[in-house]
Every structure is written in structure tokens, then in C-alpha cells.
Design a protein around this motif. Structure first.
Motif, mmCIF file in Angstrom:
data_model
loop_
_atom_site.group_PDB
_atom_site.id
_atom_site.type_symbol
_atom_site.label_atom_id
_atom_site.label_comp_id
_atom_site.label_asym_id
_atom_site.label_seq_id
_atom_site.Cartn_x
_atom_site.Cartn_y
_atom_site.Cartn_z
ATOM 1 N N LEU A 1 0.828 -1.202 0.000
ATOM 2 C CA LEU A 1 0.000 0.000 0.000
ATOM 3 C C LEU A 1 0.866 1.257 0.000
ATOM 4 C CD1 LEU A 1 -2.782 -1.014 2.555
ATOM 5 C CD2 LEU A 1 -3.085 -0.664 0.097
ATOM 6 N N HIS A 2 1.941 1.232 0.779
ATOM 7 C CA HIS A 2 2.812 2.404 0.823
ATOM 8 C C HIS A 2 3.500 2.633 -0.514
ATOM 9 C CE1 HIS A 2 6.492 4.745 2.059
ATOM 10 N NE2 HIS A 2 5.495 5.498 2.467
ATOM 11 N N VAL A 3 3.913 1.574 -1.165
ATOM 12 C CA VAL A 3 4.517 1.728 -2.498
ATOM 13 C C VAL A 3 3.528 2.391 -3.450
ATOM 14 C CG1 VAL A 3 5.369 0.476 -4.514
ATOM 15 C CG2 VAL A 3 6.140 -0.182 -2.230
ATOM 16 N N LEU A 4 2.281 1.962 -3.402
ATOM 17 C CA LEU A 4 1.257 2.554 -4.270
ATOM 18 C C LEU A 4 0.991 4.009 -3.905
ATOM 19 C CD1 LEU A 4 -1.317 -0.387 -4.349
ATOM 20 C CD2 LEU A 4 0.158 0.344 -6.231
ATOM 21 N N ALA A 5 0.913 4.285 -2.611
ATOM 22 C CA ALA A 5 0.523 5.620 -2.154
ATOM 23 C C ALA A 5 1.628 6.644 -2.294
ATOM 24 C CB ALA A 5 0.075 5.554 -0.688
ATOM 25 N N ALA A 6 2.865 6.229 -2.072
ATOM 26 C CA ALA A 6 3.958 7.196 -1.904
ATOM 27 C C ALA A 6 4.896 7.301 -3.093
ATOM 28 C CB ALA A 6 4.755 6.843 -0.654
ATOM 29 N N ARG A 7 4.649 6.556 -4.150
ATOM 30 C CA ARG A 7 5.505 6.675 -5.331
ATOM 31 C C ARG A 7 5.458 8.106 -5.869
ATOM 32 N NH1 ARG A 7 3.243 3.785 -10.236
ATOM 33 N NH2 ARG A 7 3.023 2.098 -8.703
ATOM 34 N N VAL B 1 6.404 10.622 -4.172
ATOM 35 C CA VAL B 1 6.305 11.522 -3.018
ATOM 36 C C VAL B 1 7.543 11.388 -2.144
ATOM 37 C CG1 VAL B 1 4.943 12.195 -1.002
ATOM 38 C CG2 VAL B 1 3.792 11.326 -3.055
ATOM 39 N N VAL B 2 7.977 10.145 -1.919
ATOM 40 C CA VAL B 2 9.182 9.894 -1.122
ATOM 41 C C VAL B 2 10.219 9.221 -2.002
ATOM 42 C CG1 VAL B 2 7.762 9.659 0.957
ATOM 43 C CG2 VAL B 2 8.456 7.611 -0.286
ATOM 44 N N SER B 3 11.436 9.124 -1.527
ATOM 45 C CA SER B 3 12.502 8.503 -2.315
ATOM 46 C C SER B 3 12.211 7.019 -2.505
ATOM 47 C CB SER B 3 13.845 8.675 -1.613
ATOM 48 O OG SER B 3 13.910 7.882 -0.446
ATOM 49 N N ALA B 4 12.738 6.471 -3.579
ATOM 50 C CA ALA B 4 12.517 5.065 -3.885
ATOM 51 C C ALA B 4 12.989 4.162 -2.756
ATOM 52 C CB ALA B 4 13.216 4.697 -5.192
ATOM 53 N N ASN B 5 14.049 4.572 -2.065
ATOM 54 C CA ASN B 5 14.584 3.757 -0.975
ATOM 55 C C ASN B 5 13.629 3.667 0.215
ATOM 56 O OD1 ASN B 5 16.965 3.216 -2.333
ATOM 57 N ND2 ASN B 5 18.031 4.981 -1.455
ATOM 58 N N ASP B 6 12.721 4.629 0.345
ATOM 59 C CA ASP B 6 11.786 4.649 1.472
ATOM 60 C C ASP B 6 10.467 3.955 1.171
ATOM 61 O OD1 ASP B 6 13.472 6.016 3.210
ATOM 62 O OD2 ASP B 6 12.830 7.979 2.481
ATOM 63 N N LEU B 7 10.237 3.584 -0.064
ATOM 64 C CA LEU B 7 8.967 2.967 -0.432
ATOM 65 C C LEU B 7 8.822 1.603 0.236
ATOM 66 C CD1 LEU B 7 8.758 3.815 -4.245
ATOM 67 C CD2 LEU B 7 7.426 4.834 -2.393
ATOM 68 N N GLY B 8 7.720 1.437 0.950
ATOM 69 C CA GLY B 8 7.441 0.168 1.600
ATOM 70 C C GLY B 8 8.258 -0.127 2.830
ATOM 71 N N ARG B 9 9.006 0.835 3.298
ATOM 72 C CA ARG B 9 9.913 0.618 4.430
ATOM 73 C C ARG B 9 9.415 1.354 5.665
ATOM 74 N NH1 ARG B 9 16.121 1.349 3.162
ATOM 75 N NH2 ARG B 9 15.546 -0.512 1.967
ATOM 76 N N LEU B 10 9.314 0.619 6.780
ATOM 77 C CA LEU B 10 8.899 1.238 8.031
ATOM 78 C C LEU B 10 9.940 2.242 8.501
ATOM 79 C CD1 LEU B 10 7.611 -1.836 10.076
ATOM 80 C CD2 LEU B 10 6.223 -0.099 8.946
ATOM 81 N N GLY C 1 5.913 10.041 4.224
ATOM 82 C CA GLY C 1 4.952 10.567 3.252
ATOM 83 C C GLY C 1 3.511 10.338 3.656
ATOM 84 N N PRO C 2 2.630 10.023 2.693
ATOM 85 C CA PRO C 2 1.184 9.955 2.950
ATOM 86 C C PRO C 2 0.765 8.698 3.702
ATOM 87 C CG PRO C 2 1.632 9.374 0.678
ATOM 88 C CD PRO C 2 2.946 9.787 1.268
ATOM 89 N N ALA C 3 1.233 8.558 4.937
ATOM 90 C CA ALA C 3 0.929 7.364 5.734
ATOM 91 C C ALA C 3 -0.552 7.251 6.042
ATOM 92 C CB ALA C 3 1.744 7.386 7.031
ATOM 93 N N GLY C 4 -1.263 8.385 6.083
ATOM 94 C CA GLY C 4 -2.695 8.337 6.344
ATOM 95 C C GLY C 4 -3.466 7.619 5.254
ATOM 96 N N VAL C 5 -2.998 7.746 4.013
ATOM 97 C CA VAL C 5 -3.646 7.029 2.912
ATOM 98 C C VAL C 5 -3.541 5.532 3.147
ATOM 99 C CG1 VAL C 5 -3.555 6.564 0.428
ATOM 100 C CG2 VAL C 5 -3.248 8.906 1.268
ATOM 101 N N VAL C 6 -2.396 5.093 3.632
ATOM 102 C CA VAL C 6 -2.194 3.678 3.946
ATOM 103 C C VAL C 6 -3.123 3.244 5.075
ATOM 104 C CG1 VAL C 6 -0.532 1.969 4.764
ATOM 105 C CG2 VAL C 6 0.191 3.741 3.145
ATOM 106 N N ALA C 7 -3.231 4.049 6.118
ATOM 107 C CA ALA C 7 -4.076 3.712 7.259
ATOM 108 C C ALA C 7 -5.532 3.546 6.841
ATOM 109 C CB ALA C 7 -3.958 4.792 8.328
#
Length: 246
Positions: A105-111, A113-122, A164-170
Motif C-alpha cells: 500500500l505504501h509503495v502505491l501511495a507514496a511513489r 512523493v518519497v525517495s525510492a529507498n523509502d517505499l514500503g519501508r517502516l 509521506g502519505p501514511a494516512g492514505v495507507v491507514a
């Protein structure tokens, strides 16, 4: 015999009646006659509005018709649209591997928006994410679906464990819970619309939840029930609109 760890929350004042009322509203809305012949059209409209509302709750608010027309390129909006489109494909995986789904979900939401290294990473809250994952995988079937979705949402919105948009994930994780647990199998109840319509209450009650007090938990759960009730009313209005133009 496994005990539902969320059951005591139903004893908080007014919580059980609020959740029951929200369930009644949702059940009534999902019997709308527009869903018999135009269910796909209604579902698509709900999905679009849910995405626009979720982005707005992250501070990226745009006119619905502009988003519908494809003129909005804001990456948070585009991410919310990708999340809404991808939910169906994650329903079966969610109760088995919630951490994996959250990362997707984070990969979908934050592409974009945040760096590629942060996608899907807590970035924080790993221990509580582990506890939440255990709740979903080991106890989820014992819990009231609406109550479980509310806790999933509150934990993730409180922790904001992704950049990034963690609320979208929530909000998406809560929707997955409602869909997968059979409360809303067609994904027609967009609680995001209720949260946006009651945004000051949404912000205030999520902050109250973070205190961990009984009153804070009660405040959040009552808000969540109200948001789902509003979303059910919105589904009825969407169905009416579809019938009017059919």
C-alpha cells in the motif's frame, strides 16, 4: 479457545450501540436498488470519491470533477487513486500477511512523493506494527469487523510508520479489513468520506486515541462509527444519482 482482545472495548459507554447503528446504516445502503443493475458504476464512483477524500485528509484537496477529468497530477492524489484501484487485489493477502500488504500500500501511495529507498519501508513503530499484525492474523476472525477496522485505522494513523502519505495507507488498511471480514464485501462503504465530512472530529478523536485512555478510545470508536454512517448515507446518494442518470 482464543479470546478476542478487543471485546472489552465494546463495554465502553455508547460504543456498542454506535457500531450497531453504523452497521444498520451500511446494511440498508447496500440494499439500494441501483446496485442490482449498476453496481459496477456505483463501486467505481465510490472508489474515486474515497481516493479524493483520502488525499484531502493528507492536505491535498482537489475538486472531484477535476480529478475525474484527469487534470490533477498531484502525486498524493495519484497515489490515493492507485491505492483505491489496488485494494481488490490485496483483500485475500491482508489477513495472512498484513505487514506485506502495508508495504505494498505504501509503495502505491507514496511513489513520486518519497525517495525510492523509502517505499514500503517502516520508519517507526515496528513493535506496534508487529502487535497489530498479530491481532489481524491470529485474532481477526474473533473481532467485530467494524471494531477491528477502527483499531487498524487508529493504530496506523497514530504511528504513521511510513514516510509521506501514511494516512492514505491507514485508511486503505481499514477498508481492506471491512471488505475482507465481510462487513462491506463489495467495497462500497467509503469511510474516508465520513472522516472528511467530520474532519475536525477525525483529527481530534485520533489524537484522543493516541492517549490510550478509555475516554480517548471511546472518542475514536464513536467517531469511526459516525464516519461509517456518513459513508453509508453517501452511498445512498451515489446510488440515487446513478439511477437518475441511467
Amino acid at each position: 479457545m482464543r479470546v478476542d482482545p478487543l471485546a472489552p472495548l465494546l463495554d465502553l459507554a455508547d460504543v456498542a450501540p454506535a457500531l450497531a447503528g453504523a452497521r444498520e446504516h451500511a446494511d440498508a445502503a447496500m440494499r439500494h436498488r441501483a446496485l442490482r443493475r449498476h453496481g459496477g458504476q456505483v463501486a467505481a464512483e465510490v472508489s474515486l470519491r474515497a481516493a479524493v477524500a483520502s488525499a484531502a485528509l493528507e492536505g491535498h484537496s482537489y475538486d472531484l470533477e477535476e480529478v475525474r477529468g484527469g487534470t490533477v497530477t498531484d502525486p498524493v492524489v495519484q497515489g490515493a487513486l492507485r491505492v483505491a484501484e489496488g485494494l481488490t487485489g490485496l483483500v485475500d493477502l491482508w489477513p495472512r500477511a498484513p505487514r506485506q500488504v502495508l508495504a505494498k500500500l505504501h509503495v502505491l501511495a507514496a511513489r513520486g512523493v518519497v525517495s525510492a529507498n523509502d517505499l514500503g519501508r517502516l520508519t517507526s513503530g515496528a513493535d506496534r506494527i508487529d502487535a497489530l499484525s498479530a491481532l489481524i492474523t491470529k485474532n481477526g476472525e474473533k473481532s467485530d469487523p467494524l471494531l477491528l477496522a477502527a483499531i487498524v485505522h487508529a493504530e496506523l494513523i497514530t504511528l504513521r510508520p511510513f514516510a509521506g502519505p501514511a494516512g492514505v495507507v491507514a485508511r486503505a488498511a481499514a477498508r481492506l479489513t471491512l471488505i475482507g471480514r465481510g462487513f462491506d464485501p463489495r467495497g462500497l462503504i467509503a469511510a474516508e468520506l465520513g472522516h472528511l465530512a467530520r474532519e475536525p472530529e477525525y483529527v481530534g478523536s485520533s489524537g484522543a486515541y493516541a492517549t490510550g485512555t478509555p475516554d480517548g478510545l471511546r472518542s475514536w470508536l464513536r467517531h469511526y462509527a459516525a464516519a461509517v454512517t456518513t459513508a453509508a448515507d453517501d452511498l445512498t446518494l451515489i446510488g440515487d444519482g446513478v439511477l437518475a442518470t441511467a
